[in-house]
Structure formats: structure tokens, C-alpha cells
Design an enzyme around this catalytic site. Structure first.
Site, PDB file in Angstrom:
ATOM      1  N   GLY A  72     -12.445  28.706  24.902  1.00 50.26           N
ATOM      2  CA  GLY A  72     -12.982  27.720  25.831  1.00 50.26           C
ATOM      3  C   GLY A  72     -11.979  27.341  26.914  1.00 50.26           C
ATOM      4  N   CYS A 325      -1.998  11.710  19.769  1.00 56.65           N
ATOM      5  CA  CYS A 325      -0.584  11.382  19.682  1.00 56.65           C
ATOM      6  C   CYS A 325       0.132  12.089  20.822  1.00 56.65           C
ATOM      7  CB  CYS A 325      -0.045  11.838  18.345  1.00 56.65           C
ATOM      8  SG  CYS A 325       1.526  11.094  17.974  1.00 56.65           S
TER       9      CYS A 325
END
Ligand SMILES: *Cc1c(COP(=O)(O)O)cnc(C)c1O
Length: 386
Positions: A72, A325
């Protein structure tokens, strides 16, 4: 312990039929599709068969409109950079949205370094782009609009057909990232009216590291890889035959299973949403109706999504949170923030994404385990529910 996987938007297990096909093209029919001999011909046949299956899945009229990529991310990069490079003499303005996947957002940002201007349209509280706003953002130098078909975090489906209509009248190319949509809703490039569409193998029960880009016939893109004449000069490099054959099989199984798959997912989704909305302080993120059938994204006031995840993981349940994160600090998701959610609520978000292999028992299990985790965390929380 019962293990329940509810993170299908991160990756899906490989369908058994797909795994069998990959195995065949690794061990027995391992040829290079460019070779003249029988081994090469068998590989070439797999390439053609897969291209036809993927074309069929997205409603492309010709198999040659499909180019295989490494996933993708590469499809998004090829669509956006390839179109920008081919059209830069016409103009250097691109329109996208604030809730795109980073494969689109960061690619657009890279083009800004190259002198392109990028308009990022916002979304409403349900994560929907307003087609009017996209129309109004169109300028004389706009060359490309890239708006995803369905969001990977909150599952909201975008009005791509309406967006594409306004763009085509002005001869602007339209790209859509359909990575999340393809495995669970009918996707048709003619209905959508798009010129470019990305999909990815591992989000549709196929292997990782393979994907495809639909390129409407007559659309000029500049190749981003230089080498051999593979993929009609649009993407150089020896074709990943096991991966591509697996993607073809994943497309074929999706076509066969889609009506059943959609119904199954909708049933499970309804059950999970209804159960979770009974828990105090829990809010459903995203659109109620214009939504992927496998996405259940919630926010729970006054607690951290990460803590819920850890609690679920200890009980064998895999989900994901709306935070990423970045350099050691938890950043709330750009999607939830674009929807106008407060940092605190965004930090309390949890994404559960269902798949074809989940059962009603899985959902009931989650509905037993999750509410007490939320209660326990809330007792420990320094915040008050507003
Ligand atoms: C996963 C994903 C991608 C990236 O696909 P990869 O094959 O993992 O590179 C792009 N867009 C969306 C919406 C995704 O969910």
C-alpha cells in the site's frame, strides 16, 4: 487462554487458500516471469491471472490497468509522486485530507519540499470530508486530489464519488487509498470515478510486501523505479511472483466471500458496539452509518488507551490504540485530533478491527473482559469523567 485477534486493520492472517498458492510459487513454480523457458512461462501465467483477478475485484475494464507494487505504501507513493512528476508543467497544487494514512500525508509533505503546494481539507466530528470543501479548494494549478476511501483508524467512508465528479470536470486526477475498503466493501473504479486506486495484500488476507495500483487507461505517471521494463515500464524490478499470485488468490477469495463477509462483520460489529456503548463514559468514534463493517473505534473518558491495550493483551485480546509512539512520547492520532477530539479523549481511544475469522463467541468474550478493565483503570485515574 482464549486468544482473540481484533487488529485486522493492522494486518490480516493469510487465507489458507492464499498460503497454498504462495507455497506453490515458492517451491515448485519458482521461475522468473521474464524468462523464455517453461518455468518463466508458468510465472508469467500467474502474473497475468493475478492481474485479471485484481482488475475484476476493483472493476477495472482492462487487466493492464493494474500495476503490482511492494504494498500500500508504494502504491500511494507511485500514484502521488508519479502523477505529480508527470503533471508538474500543468501545475503544482495537490489536495488531500487531514485524515489520510501517513503513506499519503508524508508523500505530499515530501512534494512540498519539491515546490508543490498541498491543501489538506479537514473533516467533521465523524471524520467525513465535505466534497464542497474539496471543490472550493480546487485552483487553476491543481493537478491531483488524493482522498482515501475508508479510514484505517475510525473506519469512516469518504464521499469519493462526489469528490471525483467535481475533479473530473476540471481534468484533475483523483487518487484514492482503498487499502482498508477493498477487503470488506464493494469497490468499483467506475462507480467511484477515480483514476488511481491503491490496495495492499496484507490488509486483505494476502501476504505482506505486495500491493497494487490501479491506473486508469491513458493516465500518465512517471515511474519511480528505474531498471528493467517490468510492468510496462511503470515499476521496474523482478516481479514478486509468490506474493503477486497470493494477492491474486486473495482478490478471488474476496470476490467470492464478500457478500457473506460483509454480513458477518456487520453482525459482529453491531453486537460489539451495542455492548460497549452500555459502559459509562464510552463514546463511539467515527460515523455511525458511513463506516467499514469491521471497525469499532471507541474513546473512554479519563483513561489511557495504552493501558486498556495492555490489560486486553494480558487476557489474550489483541487490539490497537489511537496513539502512536513517536520519539518516546505518545502522540494522539492525527485522525482523532482532526475530528476535533480533545487530547485527553484521543489518548483514551481504542481500535478493535474485526475479521472473517472472528466469531460471536469472540465478541461476547471481549464484552466480558473489557468493561471491568475500563472500570479498574478508571478507579486508578486522576481524571474525572466529564
Ligand atoms: C496499511 C495501510 C497502508 C500501507 O500499506 P502497506 O502495505 O502496509 O505498506 C496505506 N494506507 C492505508 C489506509 C493502510 O491502512
Amino acid at each position: 487462554m482464549r486468544r482473540v485477534y481484533l487488529d485486522h486493520s493492522a494486518t490480516t492472517p493469510v487465507h489458507p487458500r492464499v498460503a497454498a498458492v504462495i507455497n506453490r510459487y515458492m517451491l515448485a513454480d519458482f521461475g522468473n516471469a521474464s524468462s523464455i523457458h517453461e518455468f518463466g512461462k508458468t510465472a508469467q501465467q500467474a502474473l497475468r491471472w493475478s492481474r485479471e483477478r485484481v482488475a475484476e475485484l476493483v472493476g477495472a475494464s482492462e487487466a493492464d490497468e493494474i500495476v503490482f507494487t511492494s504494498g500500500g505504501t508504494e502504491s500511494d507513493n507511485l500514484a502521488i509522486k508519479g502523477a505529480a512528476a508527470a503533471r508538474k508543467d500543468r501545475g503544482r497544487h495537490i489536495i488531500t485530507s487531514a485524515v489520510e494514512h501517513h503513506a499519503v500525508l508524508h508523500t505530499c509533505e515530501a512534494l512540498e519540499e519539491d515546490g508543490f503546494q498541498v491543501t489538506k481539507v479537514g473533516v467533521d466530528e465523524y471524520g467525513r470530508v465535505d466534497p464542497e470543501e474539496v471543490s472550493e479548494a480546487i485552483r487553476d494549478d491543481t493537478v491531483l486530489i488524493s482522498i482515501m476511501l475508508a479510514n484505517n483508524e475510525v473506519g469512516t467512508i469518504q464521499p469519493v464519488t462526489e469528490i471525483a465528479q467535481a475533479a473530473r470536470e476540471r481534468e484533475i486526477l483523483v487518487h484514492t487509498d482503498a487499502v482498508q475498503a477493498v477487503p470488506q466493501m464493494p469497490v468499483d473504479v467506475e462507480d467511484l470515478g477515480v483514476d488511481l486506486l491503491s490496495l495492499s495484500g496484507h490488509k486483505m488476507y494476502g501476504p505482506k510486501g505486495v500491493g497494487a495500483l490501479y491506473i486508469r487507461r491513458g493516465t500518465r505517471l512517471l515511474s519511480q523505479e528505474h531498471g528493467g521494463h517490468h510492468e510496462k515500464g511503470r515499476r521496474a524490478g523482478t516481479e514478486n511472483i509468490p506474493g503477486i499470485a497470493g494477492l491474486g488468490e486473495a482478490a478471488a477469495t474476496t470476490m467470492e466471500e464478500l457478500p457473506q463477509r460483509e454480513k458477518h462483520l456487520e453482525r459482529l460489529q453491531r453486537r460489539l458496539i451495542e455492548g460497549l456503548l452500555q459502559v459509562e463514559g464510552v463514546h463511539l468514534n467515527g460515523h455511525r452509518r458511513e463506516r467499514l463493517p469491521n471497525n469499532v473505534s471507541i474513546s473512554a473518558a479519563a483513561i489511557e488507551g495504552e493501558s486498556i491495550l495492555l490489560g486486553l493483551n494480558a487476557e489474550g485480546i489483541a487490539a490497537s490504540s489511537g496513539s502512536a509512539c513517536t520519539s518516546g512520547a505518545l502522540e494522539p492520532s492525527h485522525v482523532l485530533l482532526a475530528m476535533g477530539m480533545s487530547h485527553e479523549m484521543a489518548h483514551g481511544s481504542l481500535r478493535m478491527t474485526l475479521g472473517r475469522d472472528n466469531s460471536q463467541e469472540d465478541i461476547d468474550h471481549v464484552l466480558e473482559i473489557l468493561p471491568p478493565i475500563i472500570d479498574r483503570l478508571r478507579e486508578m485515574s486522576p481524571f474525572e469523567i466529564q
